[in-house]
Every structure is written in C-alpha cells, then in structure tokens.
Design an enzyme around this catalytic site. Structure first.
Site, PDB file in Angstrom:
ATOM      1  N   TRP A 184       0.875  -1.179   0.000  1.00 49.23           N
ATOM      2  CA  TRP A 184       0.000   0.000   0.000  1.00 49.23           C
ATOM      3  C   TRP A 184       0.916   1.234   0.000  1.00 49.23           C
ATOM      4  CZ3 TRP A 184      -1.977   2.654   4.871  1.00 49.23           C
ATOM      5  CH2 TRP A 184      -2.985   3.579   4.568  1.00 49.23           C
ATOM      6  N   ASP A 218      -0.391  -5.423   9.826  1.00 46.04           N
ATOM      7  CA  ASP A 218      -1.455  -4.516   9.396  1.00 46.04           C
ATOM      8  C   ASP A 218      -2.640  -5.369   8.961  1.00 46.04           C
ATOM      9  OD1 ASP A 218      -3.023  -2.520   8.407  1.00 46.04           O
ATOM     10  OD2 ASP A 218      -1.633  -1.851   6.851  1.00 46.04           O
ATOM     11  N   LYS A 223     -13.085  -0.999   6.237  1.00 49.00           N
ATOM     12  CA  LYS A 223     -13.628  -1.835   5.151  1.00 49.00           C
ATOM     13  C   LYS A 223     -14.631  -2.855   5.684  1.00 49.00           C
ATOM     14  CE  LYS A 223     -10.007   0.095   3.600  1.00 49.00           C
ATOM     15  NZ  LYS A 223      -9.399   0.750   2.535  1.00 49.00           N
TER      16      LYS A 223
END
Ligand code: LMR
Length: 392
Positions: free
Chosen positions: A128, A208, A243
């Site tokens: 990312w 993460d 999300k």
C-alpha cells in the site's frame, strides 16, 4: 517562510477519485480506491451500522471527551474477533487503543516502534503506497523485498532472505490478509514458517490487518496474525474497521500492543497515549461507537456477519469470472481467481494503464492494481475486452 514549501503531487490513488468523477463518459469504470461496491456499483452503509447509529442517536447522552485511547468498549469488543475468543488478551499481554482509521493505526504503530528504538522497517513490495509514505515521514529507513513472484504466489524465498538479514532492532511490516495491492496472501503453512522465522530473528513484527473478513472469513483471515503472536514475545497490530464495517470516512481503527509479560503493558500503552495526544489528541468517536454497539448485540452482530459474507461471496464471483476469462490479450487473468480481498494486480505497463483510462474509461491505480469490487455483471466484459485491447 511558507514560500519555501514546494508544490507536491496529489496522492496518486486519491487523485483517481477526482479524475473518475470528472469523466463524463456513462460507461466509465472505477477500479481505483479500495471501497466495496455492490453488483449495482453502490457502496451502501451496512444495515447493521444503520441500526447501531439509530441506537446511538437514541441512547448517547454526552459527547464529552473520552481521552487519547478513545472508546475502550470498542477496543475490547473487537479483541475476540482479532485474537480469538478463547483468550483475546493472551493472558493480559495485549492491550489496545482506538485510532483514526487504519492509517492512524499504522502511523501510531510505526511511531511507537520508533520511540522504542527501531530505525529500520522491512516491507514486501509492492505494498500500500501509504506504508512507505508514513515510514518516510517518520524519518525511518525502509528496506524492501519482493512480496510475490511472477507466477502469482508469495515470494517466500525473498521473505526468508529478508528476515535473515534483518537485525533484532528492526521491525517487519506484514499484511495480515488480503494483501494490498496484490491480493496474494501467505498460505497457512507459510504463516507457520514466518512465525518461527520472526521468533528466531527477534525482529519486531508489525501486522497490518485492514481487511479482516474480506478474504476467506473473520476467523480464517486472522490465522497469520494469531500464528505469529503465538510464537513471538512482542508485536504491534494495526487494525482497520473502515472496510469490514464499511465506515471508510468515519475513520475507525485500533492499535494493539502485545508484550512479553502483562506487567510491561502499561508503560508501552502510555507511550501510545502520549503519541496520540500530540498528533490528534483523541480519535473521532462516532464510527467506533457504532461498531461497539454492533459487537455488544447478538442480533446486530449476526446481521453484520451476514453482510460481510455477502460481500465476500460477490467478490468471489467476480474473481471466478475474471479467472474463467483466462487470457485477455497478453494478460493472464487466471491467477486472480485464487487471490483474496478487494485487490489484484493486472500486469499492464504504464502506457497500457493510461490507455485503459483514456480510451476505455477504466480507472485503475498506476501499479496495475484493480479493485475487483468495482466490477459488476454490467461492466466485467467491457473491462476484459479493454485489457485485451490495450495488451494485444
Ligand atoms: C486503498 O488502498 O485503496 C485504501 O486503503 C484506501 C486508502 O486510504 O488508500
């Protein structure tokens, strides 16, 4: 003084949102930023969130400050889902605090690692893009290795070499599931090996977990994290609810710290509080309060899980359809079927990605990343034809 500031490029991923919005073509396709979309192309508020927000509106009696740790009811309600129902705090060795979204969680984790004396972060690439930006902004050194191989599987050889080269003063940043941007996750056997390698090397793991439940399921997607935590003495976990509860702009995340023993936790967490106070004082409350209300209510929890299951089922269908197409021009779409989460890489060149946008109205990240949830039965054939056209 302020004249010294040089013009900065807009964040490439976020700039795509505007480019797409400004495109007048009716058949444009947005595969850019990572938000889930239904088969109709919408990103609705979860029914469970709507119900929790209603409850919040009716029952919340004050909006007075909570403190830098945020809503600890939220932080603790999430723990059985992340760390397992049997012993969510690992005998009092894990504690957490709320953060503004997953970005706040990554930022705070890295800042904590820095305070502890870490100066080098290892990370598989591509990753990312914000990971590298945060590492750089904190003045930390980034060491990279290849995340995946050309055949679409995780590059375990590169990872083994990287862990072998890392020193015990380094931190290792890993995606818990639904790797962003490749969709290529480690297998359970890979995670078992990674856990042992990390434990042996003594590096600090930073995991993460921003897409739990969007890969193969809430429990399944926690496998890697739990495998690592079972082997290492200490770790940092950056979590996002943006999300899996569809709360994107409400910014809901958490940082968890695992220490070798429970008595070491208060000192570590107090540093998290101090860093948060200096950065954002305290996190926004609304989204986290809604998540807490869901997790405290059996019926709302069942509704949330059902909505998450539906999202995952739809993304599987899209992936199966892409994989079934096989070759699109010179691009093999087959590997996308076995990948997980919102993202996959379609291996196109820079000019081909530009042609996807300019000629076909298909918006994807410059890395070739697509958000598979942007594809629907109405546009998937158009997308495959566009890939075939630009890569022919
Ligand atoms: C993404 O990668 O698209 C998401 O994580 C959104 C973001 O903040 O970049």
């Amino acid at each position: 003084m302020l004249n010294n500031l040089q013009q900065q490029p807009a964040d490439a991923l976020l700039a795509l949102i505007k480019l797409h919005n400004n495109d007048p073509r009716a058949d444009k396709i947005d595969l850019g930023v990572g938000v889930y979309r239904t088969g109709q192309g919408d990103t609705p508020v979860f029914g469970a969130i709507k119900a929790a927000e209603k409850k919040l509106l009716e029952t919340q009696v004050s909006k007075a400050y909570l403190g830098p740790e945020g809503d600890m009811g939220f932080v603790h309600a999430l723990m059985p889902w992340v760390f397992g129902k049997a012993d969510p705090s690992m005998s009092g060795r894990i504690e957490g605090m709320q953060t503004p979204g997953g970005t706040g969680a990554v930022r705070l984790s890295l800042a904590l690692a820095k305070r502890a004396g870490v100066s080098r972060i290892w990370m598989g690439t591509p990753s990312w893009p914000n990971h590298a930006q945060i590492v750089a902004d904190l003045g930390l050194e980034l060491k990279t290795f290849a995340h995946s191989t050309a055949d679409g599987t995780a590059d375990m050889a590169a990872l083994r070499t990287a862990i072998g080269e890392a020193s015990a003063e380094d931190a290792f940043l890993l995606h818990g599931c639904c790797h962003n941007p490749t969709g290529i996750d480690y297998t359970h056997a890979d995670w078992d090996e990674i856990a042992l390698l990390l434990a042996k090397s003594g590096v600090l793991p930073l995991i993460d977990l921003a897409y739990q439940g969007l890969g193969t399921g809430m429990e399944e997607d926690a496998y890697g994290l739990r495998a690592v935590l079972a082997q290492v003495p200490e770790a940092l976990i950056a979590y996002s609810c943006d999300k899996n509860f569809g709360l994107y702009r409400d910014r809901v995340g958490a940082v968890y710290v695992m220490m070798a023993s429970a008595d070491q936790l208060p000192a570590a967490i107090s540093n998290g509080h101090a860093l948060a106070r200096a950065a954002w004082s305290m996190p926004p409350d609304h989204g986290a309060a809604a998540v807490r209300l869901i997790l405290e209510d059996e019926a709302l929890t069942a509704l949330w899980i059902d909505e998450l299951d539906q999202m995952r089922a739809r993304m599987s269908q899209v992936r199966a359809r892409l994989a079934g197409a096989g070759m699109a021009g010179s691009v093999n779409l087959s590997p996308l079927g076995a990948q997980h989460g919102l993202f996959s890489i379609v291996p196109l060149s820079g000019p081909q990605i530009l042609a996807m946008r300019e000629k076909h109205g298909v918006y994807m990240a410059g890395s070739g990343r697509i958000n598979v949830a942007g594809l629907t039965s109405n546009n998937i054939d158009q997308f495959i034809a566009a890939v075939a056209d630009v890569s022919a």
